[in-house]
Each structure stands twice: as structure tokens, then as C-alpha cells.
Scaffold this motif. Structure first.
Motif, short mmCIF file in Angstrom:
data_model
loop_
_atom_site.label_atom_id
_atom_site.label_comp_id
_atom_site.label_asym_id
_atom_site.label_seq_id
_atom_site.Cartn_x
_atom_site.Cartn_y
_atom_site.Cartn_z
N ASN A 72 -1.48 11.32 13.88
CA ASN A 72 -2.28 10.19 14.37
C ASN A 72 -3.49 10.72 15.14
N LYS A 73 -4.20 9.83 15.80
CA LYS A 73 -5.46 10.25 16.42
C LYS A 73 -5.25 11.20 17.60
N LEU A 94 -5.61 18.86 13.63
CA LEU A 94 -5.16 18.21 12.40
C LEU A 94 -5.57 18.95 11.12
N VAL A 100 -6.53 6.64 1.14
CA VAL A 100 -6.18 5.23 1.33
C VAL A 100 -7.35 4.44 1.94
N ILE A 106 -10.65 2.50 2.98
CA ILE A 106 -11.64 1.65 2.28
C ILE A 106 -12.69 1.25 3.31
N HIS A 107 -13.92 1.68 3.09
CA HIS A 107 -14.99 1.35 4.02
C HIS A 107 -16.22 0.95 3.23
N THR A 130 0.84 -1.21 0.00
CA THR A 130 0.00 0.00 0.00
C THR A 130 0.87 1.25 0.00
N ALA A 162 -6.30 7.08 7.88
CA ALA A 162 -6.67 6.97 9.30
C ALA A 162 -7.64 5.83 9.55
N GLY A 163 -8.29 5.37 8.48
CA GLY A 163 -9.31 4.35 8.65
C GLY A 163 -10.57 4.90 9.29
N VAL A 164 -10.81 6.22 9.08
CA VAL A 164 -12.03 6.86 9.61
C VAL A 164 -12.84 7.37 8.42
N THR A 206 -2.55 -1.26 -5.00
CA THR A 206 -1.94 -2.10 -3.96
C THR A 206 -1.81 -3.55 -4.47
N GLY A 235 -2.55 9.21 9.88
CA GLY A 235 -2.53 7.78 10.22
C GLY A 235 -1.10 7.28 10.23
N ALA A 236 -0.77 6.49 11.24
CA ALA A 236 0.63 6.07 11.39
C ALA A 236 0.73 4.60 11.81
N SER A 237 -0.04 3.74 11.12
CA SER A 237 0.06 2.31 11.44
C SER A 237 1.37 1.76 10.89
P1 NAD Z 1 -5.03 1.26 11.65
O1 NAD Z 1 -6.32 1.28 12.39
O2 NAD Z 1 -4.04 0.18 11.93
O3 NAD Z 1 -4.27 2.64 11.90
C1 NAD Z 1 -4.96 3.87 11.85
C2 NAD Z 1 -4.03 5.02 12.14
O4 NAD Z 1 -4.77 6.21 11.97
C3 NAD Z 1 -3.46 5.06 13.55
O5 NAD Z 1 -2.14 5.55 13.51
C4 NAD Z 1 -4.36 6.06 14.29
O6 NAD Z 1 -3.70 6.77 15.34
C5 NAD Z 1 -4.72 7.00 13.15
N1 NAD Z 1 -6.02 7.64 13.36
C6 NAD Z 1 -7.18 7.05 13.76
N2 NAD Z 1 -8.15 7.97 13.87
C7 NAD Z 1 -7.60 9.16 13.53
C8 NAD Z 1 -8.09 10.48 13.45
N3 NAD Z 1 -9.35 10.78 13.77
N4 NAD Z 1 -7.25 11.44 13.07
C9 NAD Z 1 -5.95 11.16 12.77
N5 NAD Z 1 -5.42 9.93 12.81
C10 NAD Z 1 -6.24 8.94 13.20
O7 NAD Z 1 -5.44 1.28 10.12
P2 NAD Z 1 -4.57 0.88 8.81
O8 NAD Z 1 -4.41 -0.60 8.74
O9 NAD Z 1 -3.37 1.74 8.72
O10 NAD Z 1 -5.60 1.28 7.65
C11 NAD Z 1 -6.00 2.62 7.45
C12 NAD Z 1 -7.04 2.66 6.35
O11 NAD Z 1 -6.44 2.24 5.15
C13 NAD Z 1 -8.25 1.72 6.58
O12 NAD Z 1 -9.41 2.37 6.08
C14 NAD Z 1 -7.93 0.53 5.71
O13 NAD Z 1 -9.09 -0.14 5.26
C15 NAD Z 1 -7.22 1.18 4.56
N6 NAD Z 1 -6.31 0.32 3.84
C16 NAD Z 1 -6.41 0.37 2.49
C17 NAD Z 1 -5.57 -0.41 1.72
C18 NAD Z 1 -5.71 -0.33 0.23
O14 NAD Z 1 -5.24 -1.20 -0.46
N7 NAD Z 1 -6.33 0.74 -0.27
C19 NAD Z 1 -4.63 -1.24 2.31
C20 NAD Z 1 -4.51 -1.24 3.69
C21 NAD Z 1 -5.36 -0.44 4.45
#
Ligand code: NAD
Length: 295
Positions: free
Chosen positions: A200-201, A206, A240, A242-243, A152, A220-222, A280, A176-178
Motif C-alpha cells: 500500500n502507500k 516498493l 488495473v 483507469i485514469h 475486478t 494503486a489508482g496512481v 470486469t 494497492g489494498a482497497s
Molecule cells: P483506492 O483509492 O480505494 O485504493 C488505493 C490503494 O492503493 C490503497 O490501498 C492505497 O494505500 C494504495 N496506494 C495508493 N498510492 C499508492 C502508492 N503510491 N504506492 C502503493 N500503494 C498505493 O482505489 P481502488 O478503488 O482500489 O482503485 C484502484 C485503481 O483501480 C483506480 O485507478 C481505479 O480507477 C481502478 N479500478 C479499475 C477497475 C476496472 O474495472 N479496471 C475497477 C475498479 C477500480
């Protein structure tokens, strides 16, 4: 002349970053490289491990098999029962590491409850780790060494570069910082000598930080987190998220960005679906070929 009759300038609209088209170009390159390897008797193969019968993982494996088949990569699915424990899963990964014919390994998630996913991921041979989940590969990304990079993150940076922007010195904000998405994206942008802010959250205010960004990555996955007040005019925005949602408007896939608000402001914007998702998948295929070419 009344202003009502004057032609109004068309509303500005971001150029879409077409993940489907970019992915098609990557697949064409991959297909050519696969054929070259096949002629040399080294057709690439992806060995995937699936533990238990999680429905989403099953669907992902099926689609992976089809996608690999389209570019000539063999796909072998190794199944373990849902009661498999650490030892059994680790044993299979180590066996695949040792097999000379196996060049590309990936692990379907989730693993059964109680099995430490990161511990299993860190067992995958870094040279075969086509998803880039072994911490050794993240370390290699930081050091700028040739390595397999999380798919990704690769997809996002290639999509940004496809706009023609020179990342050197550009202000980039990653929301987002996963470990597998946000952090590797930030590191790849740092490697391109951009000025990178990882958020991050817990980050305060922000939207104000994001508004300063020439490149904004929403990971961020939000759902629908990023709106008009987050975006600098002309910025490159990559969504990025996907919901899958289902409401009165029907079932559909949405991202972390409110596209109706952001498209009139951004210079470039990746759609959801049809953006980071297909790229991806294409990056995974390319990583499989790169792993096979290294022998
Ligand atoms: P995760 O939950 O592991 O990490 C989320 C990150 O975002 C964390 O660092 C968290 O602190 C931060 N965050 C959460 N809420 C926040 C906010 N309100 N403001 C700022 N930062 C915030 O998620 P992930 O695995 O990194 O995935 C993120 C998104 O990317 C998801 O929607 C996932 O479905 C999507 N994703 C898409 C693909 C693709 O191929 N397009 C691949 C992987 C993940």
C-alpha cells in the motif's frame, strides 16, 4: 564483418493480455447460459439502484443496460431521488432482497453525502450481491466458499491465468489494498496457493519488492506509478488503473503502469484501455448468471 551490418535481435516485447478477447469469450459463455435459463422460464435479470443524478453513474447505468441486453440479461433500474436517506435506500434494498424474481442486485455509487455506503452494501443479500460488495461475500472469498466474488478481482485473476502461468508458489505482488480491488485480488491469489505480498502507500521501497514478483498487479489508482525499475524480466503484469487524462497529446485513458517502459521487460502485460476494464464488465454479467443459476 562489422557489427553495424549484423542483424540486431528484435527488442523483446510483452505479450498483451487481451481483455477484450477474453471478455468476448466470457460473454459467449454467458449468452449460452442465459438462453438455457430463459428456456426454463428463468431469464436472468439485474436490478440496479441509482440514487440521485450523478452523471458518471447515469452513464454507467446506460452502458450496463446495453451490455446486459447484448447477452439477453434483463436490466431494471430503480431510481431514488438525490435527497433519499438511509431508510429509503435500505428499504429498497431489503425489498429487492425479499423479491423472489430478483436474483441480482447492484448499487450505483456515489450515494448521497451522509449515507453510509458500506452499511447499505452490507444489507444486500449475499446470494444476490453480484458486485461482491457485502463483507459477507469477502469473508466467503477468504474461506474459499462458493460465493459471488468482486468483479475486478475475478477479472484480474482470470487474466493472469489466461497466460498459462501456474500460480502455485509463484511470488505475486499486489500494489494497492482497497477492500473492493486490492485485498480481494490478494486473497484470490492466496487461494491459488501463490506467495502473496500485499502493498500500500506506506510500503517502503516498493520498486524493490515489486522487482521480485513473477506476477505484478498494479491497483494503486496512481497514474503511471509502475516503471521499468519495478518489473522483473518476463513477469506477468496486470494494470488495473483507469485514469482519464487530457493534455497536449489529447484525451485518453491511461493506467497505473508506464507501458512504454514496461512492455520491453515484462513477459505479459495487460493494456489500458482494453484490459481489466472489459473483463470486469464481463465478470459482472457472469455473476448475474451464476446468481440466477443458484435458485
Ligand atoms: P483506492 O483509492 O480505494 O485504493 C488505493 C490503494 O492503493 C490503497 O490501498 C492505497 O494505500 C494504495 N496506494 C495508493 N498510492 C499508492 C502508492 N503510491 N504506492 C502503493 N500503494 C498505493 O482505489 P481502488 O478503488 O482500489 O482503485 C484502484 C485503481 O483501480 C483506480 O485507478 C481505479 O480507477 C481502478 N479500478 C479499475 C477497475 C476496472 O474495472 N479496471 C475497477 C475498479 C477500480
Amino acid at each position: 564483418m562489422s557489427s553495424a551490418s549484423s542483424p540486431q535481435p528484435p527488442p523483446s516485447h510483452a505479450t498483451p493480455i487481451d481483455g477484450k478477447a477474453l471478455a468476448a469469450a466470457v460473454r459467449a459463455d454467458v449468452t449460452a447460459r442465459v438462453e438455457k435459463l430463459a428456456v426454463a422460464g428463468r431469464r436472468p435479470r439485474l436490478d440496479a439502484v441509482l440514487v440521485g443524478g450523478d452523471r458518471s453513474a447515469e452513464l454507467y447505468a446506460e452502458s450496463q443496460a446495453r451490455t446486459c441486453g447484448k447477452v439477453g440479461i434483463e436490466y431494471v433500474l430503480h431510481r431514488l431521488p438525490s435527497d433519499a436517506g438511509y431508510k429509503e435506500i435500505a428499504g429498497l434494498v431489503l425489498l429487492l432482497n425479499a423479491e423472489e424474481d430478483v436474483r441480482a442486485v447492484m448499487l450505483h455509487l456515489p450515494l448521497p453525502a451522509g449515507v453510509d455506503t458500506e452499511r447499505i452494501q452490507s444489507l444486500i443479500d449475499p446470494g444476490k450481491d453480484v458486485e461482491g460488495v457485502n463483507p459477507a461475500n469477502i469473508g466467503n472469498v477468504v474461506y474459499g466458499r462458493r460465493s459471488l466474488v468482486p468483479c475486478t478481482a475475478l477479472a484480474v485473476v482470470e487474466m493472469i491465468e489466461s497466460t498459462g502461468i501456474d500460480l502455485k508458489g509463484k511470488r505475486c505482488v499486489v500494489v494497492g489494498a482497497s477492500n473492493i480491488v486490492g485485498k480481494p485480488i490478494a486473497v484470490l491469489l492466496m487461494r491459488a496457493e501463490a506467495t502473496v505480498v500485499s502493498t500500500n502507500k506506506f510500503t517502503d521501497d516498493l520498486p524493490a519488492i515489486a522487482r521480485d514478483a513473477e506476477v505484478l498487479v498494479a491497483a494503486a489508482g496512481v497514474p503511471q506509478l509502475v516503471g521499468a525499475d519495478w518489473v522483473r524480466p518476463g513477469a506477468v503484469v496486470v494494470d488495473v488503473g483507469i485514469h482519464r487524462v487530457e493534455d497536449d497529446a489529447g484525451a485518453r485513458t491511461i493506467g497505473d503502469v508506464r507501458h512504454d517502459e514496461v512492455a520491453p521487460i515484462a513477459g505479459h502485460l495487460s493494456p489500458v484501455p482494453g484490459g481489466v476494464g472489459p473483463m470486469t464488465v464481463a465478470m459482472l454479467l457472469r455473476n448475474c448468471v451464476e446468481a440466477a443459476e443458484r435458485v
